[in-house]
Design a protein around this motif. Structure first.
Motif, PDB file in Angstrom:
ATOM      1  N   GLU A 231      -0.718  -9.916   1.370  1.00 54.51           N
ATOM      2  CA  GLU A 231       0.499  -9.404   1.978  1.00 54.51           C
ATOM      3  C   GLU A 231       0.857  -8.000   1.504  1.00 54.51           C
TER       4      GLU A 231
ATOM      5  N   TYR B 156       2.153  -5.705   4.290  1.00 54.79           N
ATOM      6  CA  TYR B 156       3.518  -6.077   4.688  1.00 54.79           C
ATOM      7  C   TYR B 156       4.535  -5.519   3.693  1.00 54.79           C
ATOM      8  N   PHE B 157       4.276  -5.703   2.402  1.00 53.02           N
ATOM      9  CA  PHE B 157       5.208  -5.221   1.383  1.00 53.02           C
ATOM     10  C   PHE B 157       5.325  -3.696   1.407  1.00 53.02           C
ATOM     11  N   GLU B 158       4.215  -3.010   1.649  1.00 59.07           N
ATOM     12  CA  GLU B 158       4.227  -1.546   1.711  1.00 59.07           C
ATOM     13  C   GLU B 158       5.089  -1.067   2.886  1.00 59.07           C
ATOM     14  N   VAL B 159       4.904  -1.682   4.054  1.00 57.91           N
ATOM     15  CA  VAL B 159       5.682  -1.302   5.239  1.00 57.91           C
ATOM     16  C   VAL B 159       7.159  -1.608   5.016  1.00 57.91           C
ATOM     17  N   ASP B 160       7.460  -2.787   4.499  1.00 61.98           N
ATOM     18  CA  ASP B 160       8.842  -3.182   4.257  1.00 61.98           C
ATOM     19  C   ASP B 160       9.523  -2.226   3.269  1.00 61.98           C
TER      20      ASP B 160
ATOM     21  N   THR C 250      11.712   0.926  12.987  1.00 63.79           N
ATOM     22  CA  THR C 250      11.817  -0.444  13.497  1.00 63.79           C
ATOM     23  C   THR C 250      11.860  -0.503  15.013  1.00 63.79           C
TER      24      THR C 250
END
Length: 128
Positions: A37, A40-44, A81
């Motif tokens: 993940e 995902y964590f980088e984008v978030d 977003t």
């Protein structure tokens, strides 16, 4: 003799046992999940950073700012977003409720910062 892949201790017990303890098994699973993940964590993380920066500079609902100011704080315009296109065809990119429009004025790159408004919602498009 089997060796635990996490702590390198000897594994005792069943023949098919892989880890020396439940703690090592949990550690391995947690690290594997983080690797899976990571994107995902980088984008978030970047979306939240962009939102925080936009909120910091847009205290009144709409403002214009030099692009370099936002970029110097770690703002990355490739992460957003959603977007909204106005009647002139200009595209505003949003990080949650804070948005920006890239402009070039007098040879300088600028951003117009805005806050999401009800009229921008797709359901209200036919009302305009």
């Amino acid at each position: 003799m089997k060796i635990c892949p996490v702590c390198q201790k000897e594994v005792t017990g069943r023949r098919d046992k892989i880890y020396c303890s439940p703690a090592c098994k949990s550690t391995q699973q947690y690290e594997q999940r983080l690797e899976e993940e990571a994107f995902y964590f980088e984008v978030d993380r970047q979306l939240k950073k962009n939102r925080r920066i936009l909120r910091k500079y847009n205290q009144v609902g709409m403002t214009t700012l030099r692009q370099e100011v936002l970029l110097s704080e770690g703002f990355n315009p490739r992460f957003f977003t959603h977007y909204w296109k106005n009647g002139k065809g200009q595209v505003y990119f949003f990080c949650y409720e804070f948005g920006y429009l890239s402009l070039q004025e007098q040879g300088k790159e600028k951003y117009v910062l805005v806050t999401w408004q009800a009229y921008m919602h797709p359901a209200n498009r036919s009302k305009n």
